[in-house]
Design an enzyme around this catalytic site. Structure first.
Site, PDB file in Angstrom:
ATOM      1  N   THR A 125      21.689 -41.535 -29.275  1.00  0.00           N
ATOM      2  CA  THR A 125      22.496 -40.482 -28.251  1.00  0.00           C
ATOM      3  C   THR A 125      21.851 -40.783 -26.870  1.00  0.00           C
ATOM      4  O   THR A 125      21.155 -41.538 -26.331  1.00  0.00           O
ATOM      5  CB  THR A 125      21.798 -39.090 -28.718  1.00  0.00           C
ATOM      6  OG1 THR A 125      22.054 -38.256 -27.571  1.00  0.00           O
ATOM      7  CG2 THR A 125      20.320 -39.105 -28.616  1.00  0.00           C
ATOM      8  N   ASP A 126      22.957 -40.543 -25.957  1.00  0.00           N
ATOM      9  CA  ASP A 126      22.808 -40.924 -24.510  1.00  0.00           C
ATOM     10  C   ASP A 126      21.942 -40.090 -23.922  1.00  0.00           C
ATOM     11  O   ASP A 126      21.357 -40.304 -22.948  1.00  0.00           O
ATOM     12  CB  ASP A 126      24.084 -40.287 -23.828  1.00  0.00           C
ATOM     13  CG  ASP A 126      24.606 -38.808 -23.799  1.00  0.00           C
ATOM     14  OD1 ASP A 126      23.946 -38.199 -24.725  1.00  0.00           O
ATOM     15  OD2 ASP A 126      25.682 -38.735 -23.421  1.00  0.00           O
ATOM     16  N   GLU A 127      21.218 -38.996 -24.785  1.00  0.00           N
ATOM     17  CA  GLU A 127      20.252 -38.276 -24.063  1.00  0.00           C
ATOM     18  C   GLU A 127      18.971 -38.993 -23.975  1.00  0.00           C
ATOM     19  O   GLU A 127      18.230 -38.557 -23.383  1.00  0.00           O
ATOM     20  CB  GLU A 127      19.829 -36.988 -25.241  1.00  0.00           C
ATOM     21  CG  GLU A 127      21.042 -35.975 -25.207  1.00  0.00           C
ATOM     22  CD  GLU A 127      20.706 -34.506 -25.522  1.00  0.00           C
ATOM     23  OE1 GLU A 127      19.607 -34.164 -25.616  1.00  0.00           O
ATOM     24  OE2 GLU A 127      21.626 -33.692 -25.985  1.00  0.00           O
ATOM     25  N   TYR A 153      13.701 -33.412 -28.559  1.00  0.00           N
ATOM     26  CA  TYR A 153      14.640 -34.133 -29.498  1.00  0.00           C
ATOM     27  C   TYR A 153      14.886 -35.423 -28.835  1.00  0.00           C
ATOM     28  O   TYR A 153      14.808 -36.493 -29.538  1.00  0.00           O
ATOM     29  CB  TYR A 153      15.984 -33.166 -29.435  1.00  0.00           C
ATOM     30  CG  TYR A 153      17.238 -33.947 -29.909  1.00  0.00           C
ATOM     31  CD1 TYR A 153      17.331 -34.499 -30.887  1.00  0.00           C
ATOM     32  CD2 TYR A 153      18.056 -34.237 -28.628  1.00  0.00           C
ATOM     33  CE1 TYR A 153      18.692 -35.123 -31.457  1.00  0.00           C
ATOM     34  CE2 TYR A 153      19.272 -34.933 -29.030  1.00  0.00           C
ATOM     35  CZ  TYR A 153      19.380 -35.563 -30.178  1.00  0.00           C
ATOM     36  OH  TYR A 153      20.556 -36.180 -30.777  1.00  0.00           O
TER      37      TYR A 153
HETATM   38  P1  NAD Z   1      23.943 -32.581 -37.766  1.00  0.00           P
HETATM   39  O1  NAD Z   1      22.538 -31.601 -37.408  1.00  0.00           O
HETATM   40  O2  NAD Z   1      25.156 -31.956 -37.895  1.00  0.00           O
HETATM   41  O3  NAD Z   1      23.657 -33.192 -38.987  1.00  0.00           O
HETATM   42  C1  NAD Z   1      22.310 -33.823 -39.329  1.00  0.00           C
HETATM   43  C2  NAD Z   1      22.440 -34.125 -40.862  1.00  0.00           C
HETATM   44  O4  NAD Z   1      21.167 -34.733 -41.175  1.00  0.00           O
HETATM   45  C3  NAD Z   1      22.551 -32.946 -41.934  1.00  0.00           C
HETATM   46  O5  NAD Z   1      23.191 -33.132 -42.826  1.00  0.00           O
HETATM   47  C4  NAD Z   1      20.929 -32.718 -42.385  1.00  0.00           C
HETATM   48  O6  NAD Z   1      20.954 -32.091 -43.576  1.00  0.00           O
HETATM   49  C5  NAD Z   1      20.708 -34.113 -42.543  1.00  0.00           C
HETATM   50  N1  NAD Z   1      19.220 -34.287 -42.423  1.00  0.00           N
HETATM   51  C6  NAD Z   1      18.188 -33.611 -41.606  1.00  0.00           C
HETATM   52  N2  NAD Z   1      16.987 -34.073 -41.719  1.00  0.00           N
HETATM   53  C7  NAD Z   1      17.097 -34.980 -43.143  1.00  0.00           C
HETATM   54  C8  NAD Z   1      16.046 -35.842 -43.732  1.00  0.00           C
HETATM   55  N3  NAD Z   1      14.950 -35.739 -43.246  1.00  0.00           N
HETATM   56  N4  NAD Z   1      16.457 -36.430 -44.689  1.00  0.00           N
HETATM   57  C9  NAD Z   1      18.041 -36.571 -44.882  1.00  0.00           C
HETATM   58  N5  NAD Z   1      18.859 -35.945 -44.114  1.00  0.00           N
HETATM   59  C10 NAD Z   1      18.362 -35.253 -43.221  1.00  0.00           C
HETATM   60  O7  NAD Z   1      23.992 -33.730 -36.706  1.00  0.00           O
HETATM   61  P2  NAD Z   1      25.005 -34.432 -35.953  1.00  0.00           P
HETATM   62  O8  NAD Z   1      25.564 -33.886 -34.910  1.00  0.00           O
HETATM   63  O9  NAD Z   1      26.112 -34.721 -37.003  1.00  0.00           O
HETATM   64  O10 NAD Z   1      24.415 -35.828 -35.474  1.00  0.00           O
HETATM   65  C11 NAD Z   1      24.201 -36.850 -36.297  1.00  0.00           C
HETATM   66  C12 NAD Z   1      23.506 -38.117 -35.647  1.00  0.00           C
HETATM   67  O11 NAD Z   1      24.320 -38.404 -34.617  1.00  0.00           O
HETATM   68  C13 NAD Z   1      22.194 -37.511 -35.076  1.00  0.00           C
HETATM   69  O12 NAD Z   1      21.343 -38.644 -35.427  1.00  0.00           O
HETATM   70  C14 NAD Z   1      22.194 -37.103 -33.586  1.00  0.00           C
HETATM   71  O13 NAD Z   1      21.216 -37.721 -32.915  1.00  0.00           O
HETATM   72  C15 NAD Z   1      23.298 -38.170 -33.440  1.00  0.00           C
HETATM   73  N6  NAD Z   1      24.163 -37.917 -32.413  1.00  0.00           N
HETATM   74  C16 NAD Z   1      24.952 -36.825 -32.130  1.00  0.00           C
HETATM   75  C17 NAD Z   1      25.757 -36.279 -31.356  1.00  0.00           C
HETATM   76  C18 NAD Z   1      26.269 -34.953 -31.197  1.00  0.00           C
HETATM   77  O14 NAD Z   1      27.121 -34.513 -30.167  1.00  0.00           O
HETATM   78  N7  NAD Z   1      26.196 -34.156 -32.230  1.00  0.00           N
HETATM   79  C19 NAD Z   1      25.948 -37.287 -30.204  1.00  0.00           C
HETATM   80  C20 NAD Z   1      25.330 -38.590 -30.034  1.00  0.00           C
HETATM   81  C21 NAD Z   1      24.553 -38.830 -31.179  1.00  0.00           C
HETATM   82  O1  DAU Z   2      24.669 -36.026 -25.693  1.00  0.00           O
HETATM   83  C1  DAU Z   2      24.537 -36.118 -27.157  1.00  0.00           C
HETATM   84  C2  DAU Z   2      23.859 -34.641 -27.437  1.00  0.00           C
HETATM   85  O2  DAU Z   2      24.774 -33.780 -27.773  1.00  0.00           O
HETATM   86  C3  DAU Z   2      23.451 -35.009 -28.969  1.00  0.00           C
HETATM   87  O3  DAU Z   2      22.554 -36.187 -28.975  1.00  0.00           O
HETATM   88  C4  DAU Z   2      22.964 -33.858 -29.560  1.00  0.00           C
HETATM   89  O4  DAU Z   2      22.777 -33.976 -31.121  1.00  0.00           O
HETATM   90  C5  DAU Z   2      23.980 -32.716 -29.511  1.00  0.00           C
HETATM   91  O5  DAU Z   2      23.303 -31.585 -29.862  1.00  0.00           O
HETATM   92  C6  DAU Z   2      24.608 -32.739 -28.032  1.00  0.00           C
HETATM   93  O6  DAU Z   2      23.102 -32.064 -27.183  1.00  0.00           O
HETATM   94  P1  DAU Z   2      23.710 -30.836 -25.993  1.00  0.00           P
HETATM   95  O7  DAU Z   2      22.408 -30.226 -25.743  1.00  0.00           O
HETATM   96  O8  DAU Z   2      24.420 -31.427 -24.896  1.00  0.00           O
HETATM   97  O9  DAU Z   2      24.800 -29.808 -26.834  1.00  0.00           O
HETATM   98  P2  DAU Z   2      24.832 -28.405 -27.007  1.00  0.00           P
HETATM   99  O10 DAU Z   2      25.964 -28.091 -27.558  1.00  0.00           O
HETATM  100  O11 DAU Z   2      23.784 -27.702 -27.662  1.00  0.00           O
HETATM  101  O12 DAU Z   2      25.205 -27.814 -25.614  1.00  0.00           O
HETATM  102  C7  DAU Z   2      25.919 -28.439 -24.884  1.00  0.00           C
HETATM  103  C8  DAU Z   2      25.849 -28.017 -23.371  1.00  0.00           C
HETATM  104  O13 DAU Z   2      26.115 -26.436 -23.384  1.00  0.00           O
HETATM  105  C9  DAU Z   2      24.216 -27.955 -22.874  1.00  0.00           C
HETATM  106  O14 DAU Z   2      24.421 -28.018 -21.329  1.00  0.00           O
HETATM  107  C10 DAU Z   2      23.768 -26.607 -23.158  1.00  0.00           C
HETATM  108  C11 DAU Z   2      24.977 -25.783 -22.960  1.00  0.00           C
HETATM  109  N1  DAU Z   2      24.969 -24.463 -24.037  1.00  0.00           N
HETATM  110  C12 DAU Z   2      24.676 -24.424 -25.369  1.00  0.00           C
HETATM  111  C13 DAU Z   2      24.688 -23.664 -26.011  1.00  0.00           C
HETATM  112  C14 DAU Z   2      24.360 -23.705 -27.560  1.00  0.00           C
HETATM  113  C15 DAU Z   2      25.179 -23.385 -23.404  1.00  0.00           C
HETATM  114  O15 DAU Z   2      25.239 -23.036 -22.049  1.00  0.00           O
HETATM  115  N2  DAU Z   2      25.130 -22.221 -24.145  1.00  0.00           N
HETATM  116  C16 DAU Z   2      24.982 -22.207 -25.630  1.00  0.00           C
HETATM  117  O16 DAU Z   2      24.999 -21.322 -26.309  1.00  0.00           O
END
Ligand code: NAD
Ligand code: DAU
Length: 344
Positions: A125-127, A153
């Site tokens: 992730t970019d985080e 995280y």
């Molecule tokens: P998500 O939380 O929707 O899904 C995570 C999945 O992993 C779930 O199906 C969960 O059951 C499974 N999981 C959790 N713990 C596990 C374990 N111990 N063994 C096997 N499976 C397990 O997450 P997402 O948003 O789809 O993100 C997927 C990946 O992409 C993550 O690694 C996250 O860090 C990365 N990522 C997410 C975002 C975003 O915006 N959502 C952006 C950049 C990177």
């Molecule tokens: O940048 C990539 C990341 O993006 C991934 O690595 C993470 O897995 C993914 O969850 C996401 O992280 P963020 O923290 O940026 O996403 P989230 O949707 O939780 O929040 C987006 C922004 O909105 C953040 O600045 C917090 C804010 N927020 C979020 C929630 C849930 C609110 O203001 N209100 C809310 O209720």
């Protein structure tokens, strides 16, 4: 080729599994997922009967289980999506983030070292780069930006990245890492900002905005993320990191207002709430490497992706209503255990 995709019942993993199963019918896709609260097999209904797809329930941090699985399946490629992914949950309870995101990753890496692998890809992730100041719009994250994390995280994801690179260098494992910006699109769990806004606004519930709502995120449609990972697997260079993002920066308030407008809901639903602890200000990806070295270009802009996503949530109310009600957690029991497809 046999692909082991971990976390394939989550948001991005499931979109990736569906993309791969349909695009490469000659390849075998094994979806390994622990089905935590974020895993939902209903998301995979479109592929569950395809001959090149198989689901296995299990934990990536369970060493014995993972080694047995590799012994039996001998995957050619591992794509690791499995993670605890929600920043707010990591602030409440960091430990599971270390267990899954760090130890789960090293367990998979150890299995790859023992059994051999053509490619191990880590979905990061970019985080991991921390945040950028709001008053420097000229700054972007590149692949050489130092890791500088803010939350439990992002710290767990950065630790995992360091192990991946270390296994590449020390054991010669053919690894790649992608670091993507915020994803949105179909099947995103409604704890994350965009599906949370959609699901709550449709029920005329308040929309909680953390702090002032000025924090900026760089939004990418999940389809474009899946295409990028596929390209890295096929054309990416071993040992390399690739940043993925499409220059779609928006403040949280802009995102909330855009979605409310599209749903014809009033801005009076917006409620300012206590800020997230350690809240990152701005994320912004420089995707030059993906574009110039691999020829990747996103299909969606925010302006085309958001209406598509809203339409999906409107047409798939059952999917997210089952999550909000908790009903989705019975799906595995109903469709797999009760039908004798797997033992628990
Ligand atoms: P998500 O939380 O929707 O899904 C995570 C999945 O992993 C779930 O199906 C969960 O059951 C499974 N999981 C959790 N713990 C596990 C374990 N111990 N063994 C096997 N499976 C397990 O997450 P997402 O948003 O789809 O993100 C997927 C990946 O992409 C993550 O690694 C996250 O860090 C990365 N990522 C997410 C975002 C975003 O915006 N959502 C952006 C950049 C990177
Ligand atoms: O940048 C990539 C990341 O993006 C991934 O690595 C993470 O897995 C993914 O969850 C996401 O992280 P963020 O923290 O940026 O996403 P989230 O949707 O939780 O929040 C987006 C922004 O909105 C953040 O600045 C917090 C804010 N927020 C979020 C929630 C849930 C609110 O203001 N209100 C809310 O209720």
């Amino acid at each position: 080729m046999k692909f082991l995709v971990t976390g394939g019942a989550g948001f991005i993993g499931a979109n990736f599994v569906e993309y791969m199963v349909n695009k490469y019918p000659e390849d075998e896709i094994i979806n390994l997922d622990a089905l935590t609260y974020a895993g939902n097999l209903e998301t995979l209904k479109n592929v569950e009967d395809k001959p090149n797809y198989k689901f296995i329930k299990g934990d990536i941090a369970d060493r014995e289980f993972i080694f047995d699985l590799f012994e039996k399946e001998k995957p050619d490629v591992v794509v690791n999506f499995a993670a605890e992914s929600h920043v707010d949950r990591s602030i409440e309870d960091p430990e599971i983030f270390v267990k899954t995101n760090v130890m789960g990753t090293t367990t998979l890496l150890d299995a790859c070292v023992k059994y051999g692998i053509k490619r191990y890809h880590q979905v990061s992730t970019d985080e991991v780069y921390g945040d950028l100041p709001l008053d420097r719009p000229d700054l972007f994250f590149t692949e050489s930006t130092p890791l500088h994390t803010s939350s439990p995280y992002s710290s767990s994801k950065a630790s995992a990245d360091l192990f991946v690179m270390a296994y590449g260098r020390t054991y010669g494992l053919p690894v790649t890492i992608s670091r993507c910006s915020n994803n949105y699109g179909p099947y995103q769990f409604p704890e994350k900002l965009i599906p949370l806004i959609i699901s709550r606004a449709l029920n005329d519930e308040t929309i909680p905005v953390y702090g002032t709502g000025e924090n900026v995120r760089d939004w990418l449609h999940v389809y474009d993320h899946c295409v990028a990972i596929d390209m890295i697997l096929r054309q990416g260079k071993e040992g390399e990191v690739y940043n993925i993002g499409g220059h779609n920066e928006r403040t949280n308030l802009e995102v909330v207002k855009t979605v409310l407008r599209a749903l014809n809901k009033p801005e009076s639903l917006i409620t300012y709430v206590t800020d997230r602890k350690g809240h990152d200000m701005r994320y912004a990806i420089d995707p030059t490497k993906m574009e110039t070295e691999l020829g990747w270009k996103p299909v969606y802009t925010f302006d085309t992706g958001i209406p598509q996503t809203i339409e999906w949530y409107l047409n798939n109310k059952d999917w997210w209503e089952n999550i909000v009600s908790g009903e989705y957690q019975n799906y595995f029991q109903k469709m797999y255990v009760d039908k004798g497809r797997v033992e628990e």
